[in-house]
Design a protein around this motif. Structure first.
Motif, PDB file in Angstrom:
ATOM      1  N   GLU A  55       2.900  43.452  61.084  1.00  0.00           N
ATOM      2  CA  GLU A  55       2.555  43.549  60.090  1.00  0.00           C
ATOM      3  C   GLU A  55       3.427  43.189  58.759  1.00  0.00           C
ATOM      4  O   GLU A  55       3.326  42.904  57.900  1.00  0.00           O
ATOM      5  N   GLN A  56       4.371  44.380  59.190  1.00  0.00           N
ATOM      6  CA  GLN A  56       5.408  44.518  58.089  1.00  0.00           C
ATOM      7  C   GLN A  56       6.184  43.530  57.557  1.00  0.00           C
ATOM      8  O   GLN A  56       6.602  43.088  56.890  1.00  0.00           O
ATOM      9  N   HIS A  82       1.160  35.328  56.862  1.00  0.00           N
ATOM     10  CA  HIS A  82       1.939  35.599  58.412  1.00  0.00           C
ATOM     11  C   HIS A  82       1.207  35.827  59.265  1.00  0.00           C
ATOM     12  O   HIS A  82       1.548  34.823  60.425  1.00  0.00           O
ATOM     13  N   CYS A  83       0.055  35.460  58.987  1.00  0.00           N
ATOM     14  CA  CYS A  83      -0.856  36.013  60.007  1.00  0.00           C
ATOM     15  C   CYS A  83      -0.926  34.184  61.149  1.00  0.00           C
ATOM     16  O   CYS A  83      -1.114  33.444  59.971  1.00  0.00           O
ATOM     17  N   PRO A  84      -1.535  34.445  62.238  1.00  0.00           N
ATOM     18  CA  PRO A  84      -1.729  32.822  62.578  1.00  0.00           C
ATOM     19  C   PRO A  84      -2.774  32.538  61.919  1.00  0.00           C
ATOM     20  O   PRO A  84      -2.862  31.536  61.917  1.00  0.00           O
ATOM     21  N   THR A  85      -3.865  32.945  62.227  1.00  0.00           N
ATOM     22  CA  THR A  85      -4.846  32.872  61.351  1.00  0.00           C
ATOM     23  C   THR A  85      -5.594  34.064  60.403  1.00  0.00           C
ATOM     24  O   THR A  85      -4.894  34.916  60.328  1.00  0.00           O
ATOM     25  N   LEU A  86      -6.872  33.294  59.793  1.00  0.00           N
ATOM     26  CA  LEU A  86      -7.145  34.362  58.467  1.00  0.00           C
ATOM     27  C   LEU A  86      -8.241  34.849  58.480  1.00  0.00           C
ATOM     28  O   LEU A  86      -8.503  35.950  58.709  1.00  0.00           O
ATOM     29  N   ASN A  87      -8.577  34.749  60.541  1.00  0.00           N
ATOM     30  CA  ASN A  87     -10.297  35.485  60.859  1.00  0.00           C
ATOM     31  C   ASN A  87      -9.470  36.297  62.064  1.00  0.00           C
ATOM     32  O   ASN A  87     -10.671  36.844  62.948  1.00  0.00           O
ATOM     33  N   ASP A  88      -8.261  36.564  62.610  1.00  0.00           N
ATOM     34  CA  ASP A  88      -8.567  37.173  63.723  1.00  0.00           C
ATOM     35  C   ASP A  88      -7.871  38.901  63.764  1.00  0.00           C
ATOM     36  O   ASP A  88      -7.246  39.623  64.374  1.00  0.00           O
ATOM     37  N   GLY A  89      -8.449  39.789  61.663  1.00  0.00           N
ATOM     38  CA  GLY A  89      -8.149  41.421  62.099  1.00  0.00           C
ATOM     39  C   GLY A  89      -6.302  41.357  62.137  1.00  0.00           C
ATOM     40  O   GLY A  89      -6.254  42.198  61.758  1.00  0.00           O
ATOM     41  N   CYS A  90      -5.852  40.455  61.849  1.00  0.00           N
ATOM     42  CA  CYS A  90      -4.186  40.481  61.351  1.00  0.00           C
ATOM     43  C   CYS A  90      -4.210  40.929  59.829  1.00  0.00           C
ATOM     44  O   CYS A  90      -4.751  40.403  59.174  1.00  0.00           O
ATOM     45  N   TYR A 290      -1.198  45.684  50.792  1.00  0.00           N
ATOM     46  CA  TYR A 290      -1.605  45.749  52.449  1.00  0.00           C
ATOM     47  C   TYR A 290      -2.989  44.833  52.033  1.00  0.00           C
ATOM     48  O   TYR A 290      -3.235  44.918  51.118  1.00  0.00           O
ATOM     49  N   ARG A 291      -3.107  43.839  52.928  1.00  0.00           N
ATOM     50  CA  ARG A 291      -4.135  43.182  52.577  1.00  0.00           C
ATOM     51  C   ARG A 291      -5.052  41.842  53.693  1.00  0.00           C
ATOM     52  O   ARG A 291      -3.894  42.391  54.876  1.00  0.00           O
ATOM     53  N   ALA A 292      -5.682  41.901  53.924  1.00  0.00           N
ATOM     54  CA  ALA A 292      -6.054  41.286  55.032  1.00  0.00           C
ATOM     55  C   ALA A 292      -5.870  39.778  55.195  1.00  0.00           C
ATOM     56  O   ALA A 292      -4.882  39.728  53.533  1.00  0.00           O
TER      57      ALA A 292
END
Length: 323
Positions: A55-56, A82-90, A290-292
């Motif tokens: 995440e960092q 950066h996260c693979p999708t917007l809805n996977d809790g990343c 720090y964000r979703a």
């Protein structure tokens, strides 16, 4: 003359090393930490570092001189999608941590100070944004995901602060999707029995509306909140210098003092923090964006970090409520 100067340097260096070694032997609570981000890396006397994980890796840290509050430098922290999708809790983070050896015991009070400035455009969506958070250590293998006992957050472009503690039955609950109407001695809260926590709304900026509190649709007496007549500054107001006293107390002995730009904002007392099995002995602080998961870049600037057991070391422009 040159030989004399070199000799002086040679004699002086060990004294610096001895002083640093002596500081390291002191209990963390007795150590004063300071970092003005003046160099090309974190100052040894600040006790800070950038933690590396997935995440960092969404974040970047830059020691720069273009934007600063005091001195010659400031810290630029940014996150990008950066996260693979917007809805996977990343989540996407660029957070700065206290070094583990310098963390303060969970049952002790300590003052933290730092300044933050939002870069334009300031995110204005309904989203999860944090700029600073205080947590309790979690032992490896502990069951549960524990939210920060104190957090400075942003939603819809507005600043607010929350306190978290173990779940308590609400005094009253409003309709779903509607903010609670709390009576004297009650505080708006988001009851979360599924994770044994309750999140309490303790401070907002002046643009906060009743509709913005829709998530906090119950009332609690877990804490008392004393307002000192000042709202949190708006994110667009420029540099915001925070001075905050944190003393968790899940048993009801917790105490928080929050100042912004030298003005007292709130005093919070009561049940603050968590007392579940598997939690560690120390509290710790981290700051930075720090964000979703999101689709845009987000940048914050930080300056003038300090930590001390003494208020006067941290609240440099205001009246301390106690030494």
């Amino acid at each position: 003359m040159l030989r004399v100067a070199l000799l002086a340097v040679t004699l002086f260096v060990p004294s610096i090393a001895n002083a640093q070694a002596l500081q390291q032997q002191q209990p963390p609570l007795e150590q004063k930490l300071v970092d003005g981000f003046e160099g090309k890396d974190f100052a040894p006397e600040g006790g800070l570092y950038y933690r590396e994980n997935f995440e960092q890796s969404a974040g970047t840290v830059e020691f720069q001189t273009a934007v600063k509050r005091t001195g010659n430098g400031g810290l630029k922290l940014s996150v990008e999608p950066h996260c693979p999708t917007l809805n996977d809790g990343c989540s996407e983070r660029a957070e700065i941590w206290e070094k583990t050896a310098l963390r303060v015991p969970y049952d002790q009070g300590v003052w933290y100070g730092f300044a933050v400035k939002f870069e334009e455009p300031i995110p204005s969506g309904d989203h999860r944004y944090l700029i600073a958070q205080w947590k309790r250590e979690i032992d490896p293998g502990a069951d549960g995901d524990f939210s920060p006992f104190l957090a400075l957050r942003m939603d819809l472009g507005k600043l607010f602060a929350t306190v978290e503690t173990n779940y308590q039955q609400p005094v009253s609950t409003g309709p779903d999707g509607k903010p609670a109407r709390c009576g004297p001695g009650e505080v708006a809260a988001w009851a979360r029995p599924d994770v044994n926590q309750v999140r309490i709304l303790v401070a907002t900026d002046p643009n906060w509306t009743t509709e913005d509190s829709s998530l906090f649709n119950s009332c609690t007496k877990a804490v008392t909140v004393t307002s000192h007549g000042n709202a949190l500054p708006e994110p667009s107001s420029g540099w915001i210098d925070f001075a905050i006293f944190t003393k968790p107390g899940p048993d009801g002995t917790g105490h928080i003092e929050l100042f912004a730009n030298g003005k007292p904002i709130i005093t919070v007392k009561g049940h603050i923090g968590h007392a579940d099995k598997g939690l560690g002995e120390n509290q710790y602080f981290k700051f930075g964006p720090y964000r979703a998961a999101d689709t845009t870049d987000w940048t914050l600037y930080y300056d003038d970090f300090r930590r001390s057991s003494r208020c006067a070391d941290v609240l440099t422009d205001g009246v301390c409520p106690f030494p």
